[in-house]
Design a protein around this motif. Structure first.
Motif, short mmCIF file in Angstrom:
data_model
loop_
_atom_site.label_atom_id
_atom_site.label_comp_id
_atom_site.label_asym_id
_atom_site.label_seq_id
_atom_site.Cartn_x
_atom_site.Cartn_y
_atom_site.Cartn_z
N ILE A 198 3.84 1.89 -8.84
CA ILE A 198 3.65 0.81 -8.42
C ILE A 198 4.11 1.43 -6.12
O ILE A 198 4.83 1.40 -6.04
N ASP A 199 2.76 0.32 -5.94
CA ASP A 199 3.41 0.48 -4.61
C ASP A 199 3.92 -0.93 -3.50
O ASP A 199 3.61 -2.49 -4.52
N THR A 200 4.75 -0.66 -2.93
CA THR A 200 5.22 -2.54 -2.39
C THR A 200 5.08 -2.54 -1.55
O THR A 200 5.50 -1.25 -0.01
N ILE A 201 4.72 -3.53 -0.80
CA ILE A 201 4.73 -3.93 0.21
C ILE A 201 5.33 -5.38 1.19
O ILE A 201 5.13 -6.27 0.33
N MET A 202 6.64 -5.57 1.46
CA MET A 202 7.60 -6.42 1.87
C MET A 202 7.08 -7.28 3.62
O MET A 202 6.68 -6.52 3.98
N ILE A 203 6.61 -8.24 3.10
CA ILE A 203 6.12 -9.35 3.88
C ILE A 203 6.65 -10.35 4.48
O ILE A 203 7.46 -11.18 3.76
N HIS A 204 7.10 -10.44 5.34
CA HIS A 204 7.78 -11.10 6.50
C HIS A 204 7.28 -12.66 6.77
O HIS A 204 7.95 -13.64 7.23
N ASN A 205 5.80 -13.02 7.42
CA ASN A 205 5.69 -13.42 7.90
C ASN A 205 3.67 -13.48 7.30
O ASN A 205 3.25 -12.59 7.12
N THR A 206 3.48 -14.56 7.72
CA THR A 206 1.71 -14.38 7.24
C THR A 206 0.78 -13.09 7.90
O THR A 206 -0.45 -13.08 7.61
N GLN A 207 0.73 -13.18 9.54
CA GLN A 207 -0.01 -12.35 9.84
C GLN A 207 1.05 -10.80 9.23
O GLN A 207 -0.37 -9.81 9.27
N GLU A 208 1.87 -10.07 9.05
CA GLU A 208 1.95 -9.33 8.13
C GLU A 208 1.21 -9.28 6.48
O GLU A 208 0.57 -8.43 6.16
N LEU A 209 1.05 -10.63 6.06
CA LEU A 209 -0.40 -10.90 4.68
C LEU A 209 -1.03 -10.30 5.53
O LEU A 209 -1.84 -9.47 3.99
N ASP A 210 -1.72 -10.51 6.08
CA ASP A 210 -3.50 -10.43 6.53
C ASP A 210 -3.04 -8.72 6.86
O ASP A 210 -4.20 -8.55 6.33
N ASP A 211 -2.59 -8.19 7.66
CA ASP A 211 -2.83 -7.07 7.92
C ASP A 211 -2.33 -6.04 6.29
O ASP A 211 -2.69 -4.53 6.70
N SER A 212 -1.97 -6.31 5.85
CA SER A 212 -1.81 -5.93 4.32
C SER A 212 -2.71 -5.46 3.34
O SER A 212 -3.19 -4.43 2.95
N PHE A 213 -3.65 -5.87 3.66
CA PHE A 213 -5.02 -5.48 3.21
C PHE A 213 -6.03 -4.33 3.94
O PHE A 213 -5.84 -4.22 2.99
N PRO A 214 -6.04 -4.64 4.85
CA PRO A 214 -6.68 -3.52 5.09
C PRO A 214 -5.90 -2.29 5.02
O PRO A 214 -6.91 -1.19 5.50
N SER A 215 -3.97 -2.31 5.62
CA SER A 215 -3.62 -0.85 5.31
C SER A 215 -4.43 0.20 3.96
O SER A 215 -3.75 0.63 3.37
N MET A 216 -4.14 -1.40 2.47
CA MET A 216 -4.32 -0.70 1.80
C MET A 216 -5.92 -0.19 1.38
O MET A 216 -6.25 0.52 0.42
N GLU A 217 -6.37 -0.42 2.66
CA GLU A 217 -7.96 0.31 2.01
C GLU A 217 -7.32 2.10 1.78
O GLU A 217 -8.12 2.78 1.32
N ARG A 218 -6.07 2.47 2.11
CA ARG A 218 -6.22 4.39 2.91
C ARG A 218 -5.94 4.73 1.40
O ARG A 218 -5.58 5.76 1.38
N SER A 219 -5.30 3.66 0.65
CA SER A 219 -4.81 4.06 -0.79
C SER A 219 -5.05 2.60 -2.13
O SER A 219 -4.01 2.32 -2.09
N ARG A 220 -6.66 2.80 -1.99
CA ARG A 220 -6.28 0.88 -2.42
C ARG A 220 -6.08 0.82 -4.18
O ARG A 220 -6.64 2.09 -4.61
N PRO A 221 -5.64 0.04 -4.33
CA PRO A 221 -4.90 -0.19 -5.92
C PRO A 221 -6.06 -1.33 -6.34
O PRO A 221 -7.14 -0.85 -6.26
N ASP A 222 -5.84 -0.99 -7.90
CA ASP A 222 -6.72 -0.77 -9.20
C ASP A 222 -6.33 -2.46 -9.25
O ASP A 222 -7.02 -3.53 -9.76
N ALA A 223 -4.96 -3.37 -8.52
CA ALA A 223 -4.76 -4.41 -8.25
C ALA A 223 -3.16 -4.56 -7.42
O ALA A 223 -2.78 -4.38 -7.05
N ILE A 224 -3.55 -6.46 -7.63
CA ILE A 224 -2.24 -6.60 -6.15
C ILE A 224 -1.58 -7.74 -7.03
O ILE A 224 -2.34 -8.13 -8.04
#
Length: 321
Positions: A193-219
């Motif tokens: 289980i990896d966790t990404i803490m989101i503080h605002n909409t921009q961080e939500l947008d940025d979180s998806f490209p960052s997942m490509e480095r360690s792509r999850p099977d689901a979110i």
């Protein structure tokens, strides 16, 4: 003073107090409603008012509703709660955990009836479910426990899944319990289980490209986040996504599993009615939902190249095709 004049004075006073008493009896009850502008609040607002009408509370006649929304800015909740307290409302109905916590911090005297608040014991809103003990009661939507269910659903959908990313809403006090339950489910199933803490909409947008480095099977998306945007991003990045908000699946998310909102809206209205008739919140046991909604978006599954097991589809309350 002549006897006739005395009778006039006494009679006038009697009429005055009779009118004052009548005015007091017919004074419109004021209910304060405080919502976190997350997906689902509009349906709650419609359903809650309908349930109140069914109990005899008619807006503009015998009840006034003071509605306050944070309009997507969670930091505004404390000032909005304080505003309701200054208005001396008879009861406050918060929708979502952040709204409930803001209301409790604003007053220890005005009764508070929670609608769809997660783990009311774990977040400190009540002492126990059986005996709340303070000025807060209502309905707990079990979101912490439900979040663990998502890990189970992921493995039913993709048995080989071994990595899941949780998008958690950092300003939401409930996020710690939300993450904890998912992590426990991950340990039980051997899922990372990896966790990404989101503080605002921009961080939500940025979180998806960052997942490509360690792509999850689901979110798994916490419901108090901008879930519509999260559903769009998950689909565009071709990642299966689950959430505890029914609207999530309608917005393009793969699956949604949540307590039935209609049931909780009814419970909130009934609790308000009981309190306005003299019941004490401290002695009204918190209720937990008994009905749950499971929604699968087959259109999204097809776009992701997934085949949903027939047994899982058969269990769904709604299938979007």
């Amino acid at each position: 003073m002549k006897r006739r004049e005395v009778f006039k004075v006494v009679g006038g006073m009697t009429t005055f107090w009779a009118l004052a008493a009548s005015a007091q009896q017919t004074r419109a009850t004021t209910i304060g409603v405080l919502v976190r502008a997350a997906p689902g609040w509009q349906q709650f607002w419609l359903s809650f008012r309908e349930e109140l009408r069914g109990l005899g509370y008619i807006e503009g006649k015998n009840v006034r509703l003071e509605f306050r929304s944070d309009q997507g800015e969670i930091g505004r909740l404390p000032e909005l709660a304080a505003e309701l307290v200054r208005l001396k409302v008879d009861v406050i109905v918060p929708w979502s955990t952040p709204a409930a916590i803001a209301a409790k911090q604003a007053t220890q005297e005005i009764p508070i009836v929670c609608a769809a608040c997660g783990d009311m014991v774990g977040t400190g809103l009540v002492e126990s479910l059986a005996r709340p003990g303070g000025n807060v009661t209502g309905c707990s939507n079990l979101n912490a426990e439900l979040s663990a269910k998502f890990v189970e659903l992921i493995h039913e959908m993709v048995p080989s899944a071994h990595r899941v990313t949780v998008l958690a809403n950092a300003p939401d006090p409930f996020s710690k319990l939300f993450i904890k339950q998912i992590q426990l489910a991950g340990e039980a199933t051997g899922t990372t289980i990896d966790t990404i803490m989101i503080h605002n909409t921009q961080e939500l947008d940025d979180s998806f490209p960052s997942m490509e480095r360690s792509r999850p099977d689901a979110i798994i998306v916490q419901p108090s986040l901008p879930t519509k945007r999260a559903a769009e991003l998950a689909l565009s990045h071709r990642i299966p996504a689950l959430c505890g908000s029914r609207e999530f699946a309608h917005d393009g998310g793969l699956m949604a599993y949540s307590a039935s909102g209609g049931e909780m809206d009814r419970v909130a209205a009934v609790f308000v009615d009981k309190i306005l008739k003299g019941a004490r919140p401290a002695e009204l046991p918190v209720e937990q939902p008994t009905k749950f909604d499971f929604v699968i978006n087959l259109k999204t599954a097809k776009a992701l190249g997934l085949t949903i097991p027939p047994a899982l589809i058969a269990r769904a309350d709604e299938v979007i095709e």
